[in-house]
Enzyme design. Structure first.
Site, short mmCIF file in Angstrom:
data_model
loop_
_atom_site.label_atom_id
_atom_site.label_comp_id
_atom_site.label_asym_id
_atom_site.label_seq_id
_atom_site.Cartn_x
_atom_site.Cartn_y
_atom_site.Cartn_z
N ALA A 60 0.76 -1.23 -0.12
CA ALA A 60 0.43 0.29 0.41
C ALA A 60 0.84 0.59 0.11
O ALA A 60 2.25 1.25 0.32
CB ALA A 60 -0.73 -0.35 0.93
N TRP A 61 0.11 2.43 -0.40
CA TRP A 61 0.66 3.69 -0.02
C TRP A 61 0.59 3.98 0.97
O TRP A 61 -0.64 4.59 1.11
CB TRP A 61 0.60 4.98 -1.44
CG TRP A 61 1.74 6.15 -0.94
CD1 TRP A 61 2.86 5.40 -1.15
CD2 TRP A 61 0.94 7.60 -1.47
NE1 TRP A 61 3.64 6.99 -1.09
CE2 TRP A 61 2.66 8.31 -1.29
CE3 TRP A 61 0.68 7.35 -2.41
CZ2 TRP A 61 2.71 8.87 -1.60
CZ3 TRP A 61 0.71 8.95 -2.36
CH2 TRP A 61 1.68 9.87 -2.28
N THR A 62 1.58 4.01 2.15
CA THR A 62 1.09 4.02 3.68
C THR A 62 1.05 5.33 4.17
O THR A 62 1.25 6.00 5.07
CB THR A 62 1.79 3.19 4.71
OG1 THR A 62 2.94 2.87 4.01
CG2 THR A 62 1.23 1.81 4.15
N THR A 101 -7.79 -0.50 6.61
CA THR A 101 -6.76 0.04 7.17
C THR A 101 -8.57 1.12 8.37
O THR A 101 -9.36 0.71 7.92
CB THR A 101 -6.19 1.60 7.43
OG1 THR A 101 -6.35 2.55 8.66
CG2 THR A 101 -7.17 2.58 6.32
N ASP A 102 -8.50 1.67 9.94
CA ASP A 102 -8.50 2.08 10.99
C ASP A 102 -9.23 3.48 10.26
O ASP A 102 -10.26 3.90 11.07
CB ASP A 102 -8.23 1.71 12.84
CG ASP A 102 -7.50 2.30 12.52
OD1 ASP A 102 -6.09 2.63 11.40
OD2 ASP A 102 -6.84 2.97 13.04
N TYR A 125 -6.26 9.00 1.84
CA TYR A 125 -5.52 7.46 2.53
C TYR A 125 -6.23 6.97 2.67
O TYR A 125 -6.56 5.74 1.77
CB TYR A 125 -4.32 7.77 3.43
CG TYR A 125 -4.11 6.42 3.86
CD1 TYR A 125 -2.98 5.85 3.34
CD2 TYR A 125 -4.20 6.64 5.04
CE1 TYR A 125 -2.53 4.78 4.09
CE2 TYR A 125 -4.45 4.84 6.36
CZ TYR A 125 -3.34 3.87 4.86
OH TYR A 125 -3.31 2.97 5.45
N1 LIG Z 1 1.40 0.53 9.76
C1 LIG Z 1 0.14 0.96 10.33
O1 LIG Z 1 -0.04 1.94 11.26
C2 LIG Z 1 -1.09 0.66 9.51
C3 LIG Z 1 -2.26 0.56 9.84
C4 LIG Z 1 -3.81 0.63 9.33
C5 LIG Z 1 -3.76 -0.06 7.79
N2 LIG Z 1 -2.04 -0.40 7.73
C6 LIG Z 1 -1.99 -1.08 6.30
O2 LIG Z 1 -1.56 -2.05 7.00
C7 LIG Z 1 -0.74 -2.71 5.25
C8 LIG Z 1 0.59 -2.61 5.90
O3 LIG Z 1 1.26 -1.69 6.08
P1 LIG Z 1 2.78 -1.49 6.28
O4 LIG Z 1 2.26 -0.68 7.90
O5 LIG Z 1 3.63 -2.61 6.59
O6 LIG Z 1 3.95 -0.97 5.74
P2 LIG Z 1 4.31 -0.18 4.70
O7 LIG Z 1 5.70 -0.62 5.94
O8 LIG Z 1 4.92 1.40 3.85
O9 LIG Z 1 4.63 -1.73 3.92
C9 LIG Z 1 4.02 -1.16 2.49
C10 LIG Z 1 5.28 -1.93 1.16
O10 LIG Z 1 4.31 -1.43 0.07
C11 LIG Z 1 5.03 -1.41 -1.03
N3 LIG Z 1 4.21 -0.35 -2.32
C12 LIG Z 1 3.92 0.51 -2.21
N4 LIG Z 1 3.49 1.17 -3.51
C13 LIG Z 1 3.62 -0.62 -4.13
C14 LIG Z 1 2.64 -0.84 -5.30
N5 LIG Z 1 2.69 -0.28 -5.80
N6 LIG Z 1 3.59 -1.83 -5.37
C15 LIG Z 1 3.63 -2.60 -4.69
N7 LIG Z 1 4.28 -3.06 -3.36
C16 LIG Z 1 3.87 -1.61 -2.87
C17 LIG Z 1 5.68 -0.66 -0.29
O11 LIG Z 1 7.09 -0.51 -0.73
P3 LIG Z 1 8.51 0.88 -0.98
O12 LIG Z 1 8.73 1.53 0.96
O13 LIG Z 1 8.83 1.19 -1.41
O14 LIG Z 1 7.22 2.49 -1.75
C18 LIG Z 1 6.07 -0.29 1.31
O15 LIG Z 1 6.90 -2.05 1.51
C19 LIG Z 1 -1.52 -1.55 4.33
O16 LIG Z 1 -2.17 -1.84 3.76
C20 LIG Z 1 -2.33 -0.38 5.08
O17 LIG Z 1 -1.99 0.59 4.39
C21 LIG Z 1 -1.22 -0.12 8.37
#
Ligand SMILES: NC(=O)c1ccc[n+]([C@@H]2O[C@H](COP(=O)([O-])OP(=O)(O)OC[C@H]3O[C@@H](n4cnc5c(N)ncnc54)[C@H](OP(=O)(O)O)[C@@H]3O)[C@@H](O)[C@H]2O)c1
Length: 280
Positions: A60-62, A101-102, A125
């Site tokens: 995701a683009w987080t 996401t929440d 987002y």
């Molecule tokens: N972290 C939180 O607190 C949180 C809370 C609620 C929900 N979430 C959800 O949990 C999931 C995992 O998030 P995370 O915390 O692990 O975030 P993260 O560490 O930012 O990981 C997301 C990964 O997705 C990659 N990515 C971005 N654009 C992409 C694309 N077009 N194609 C393929 N890969 C791509 C990023 O790579 P690059 O960095 O190299 O672009 C990154 O490695 C997401 O769906 C996020 O929305 C996260």
């Protein structure tokens, strides 16, 4: 199981790769550089060739504030990305799990958000992620959608690793005092993602550690106390004072009615998970 994991170098992606590997799965990790989920042809080709039993989408683009200034990119990755994967999984007749996401909620409710609460995203987002949920379910009615929040774990630039390293350097910490959520340890989330693949019942799940909700400030204080760093100075700040481009929900605590119905045991208390994280 043959498990294909997208976003495999991210916080959750890495935890999922490790967990599935430990469980003896054939893990097919795809970091961003090897698969762009916004590229429909690449997604089709990859899934067709890899023949997975399940695809877990951790990509995701987080960058929540970044999304505010590039709506097109946010929707291409967070909405069309899961749709591309869902469609390809339907064609390949494999399972599909995607993370949401929440932040889909506006935060005005005072209790825990369940699946019965109406989402009302207030940032680009959050809107792009909600559209990702909708498009996934529309493209493939067996999609498993997992909303989570306040995720912490090893690696990356997640909130807690920044806290830990700053506290270790003796730097002053600032933490938001008026934003409440249910923390989730990436390792526990990864374990539940795999369990959901085994259960294979489509729908929207809320997956967070159990326990009461907590503010970022309180969470930071607990983490620092568990690290044994009693000298750390934590300055409480308000969400408003930070004046960030994207609006965040003040309350995004989650509860999962579907897991309760299916008698899936709740994840352990977040304080126990935090204790383990801080010690490793
Ligand atoms: N972290 C939180 O607190 C949180 C809370 C609620 C929900 N979430 C959800 O949990 C999931 C995992 O998030 P995370 O915390 O692990 O975030 P993260 O560490 O930012 O990981 C997301 C990964 O997705 C990659 N990515 C971005 N654009 C992409 C694309 N077009 N194609 C393929 N890969 C791509 C990023 O790579 P690059 O960095 O190299 O672009 C990154 O490695 C997401 O769906 C996020 O929305 C996260």
């Amino acid at each position: 199981m043959r498990v294909l994991i997208t976003g495999a170098a991210g916080l959750v992606g890495r935890a999922a790769v490790e967990h599935c590997g430990r469980r003896g799965d054939v893990v097919l990790p795809y970091p961003h550089k090897d698969l762009d989920i916004a590229d429909r042809e690449a997604v089709d080709e990859t899934i067709l060739q890899a023949e997975p039993d399940v695809v877990i989408n951790c990509a995701a683009w987080t960058n929540v504030d970044g999304c505010e200034s590039d709506e097109q990119k946010a929707f291409a990755i967070n909405a069309s990305g899961p749709e591309n994967l869902a469609r390809a999984c339907r064609e390949a007749k494999c399972e599909f799990i995607t993370i949401s996401t929440d932040y889909v909620f506006d935060g005005r409710k005072s209790g825990f958000y369940t699946q019965l609460d109406e989402p009302n995203p207030e940032s680009v987002y959050a809107a792009s992620k909600l559209e990702g949920e909708r498009l996934s379910a529309q493209a493939y009615d067996r999609s498993i959608i997992v909303r989570s929040g306040y995720i912490f774990g090893a690696g990356g630039t997640n909130f807690l690793s920044t806290v830990v390293s700053r506290a270790q350097r003796g730097e002053k910490l600032r933490a938001i005092a008026d934003m409440y959520g249910t923390p989730t340890y990436a390792n526990d989330l990864a374990e539940r993602l795999r369990e959901l693949a085994e259960v294979n019942i489509p729908g929207i799940y809320h997956v967070v550690n159990s326990g009461p909700g907590v503010s970022f400030e309180e969470f930071t204080r607990k983490a620092v106390a568990l690290m044994g760093n009693s000298d750390a100075v934590i300055e409480p700040v308000s969400l408003e004072a930070l004046d960030r481009p994207a609006k965040r929900p003040r309350n995004s605590r989650l509860r999962c009615l579907l897991s309760e119905q299916l008698a899936l045991p709740p994840l352990r208390d977040w304080e126990r998970a935090l204790d383990q994280f801080v010690r490793v």
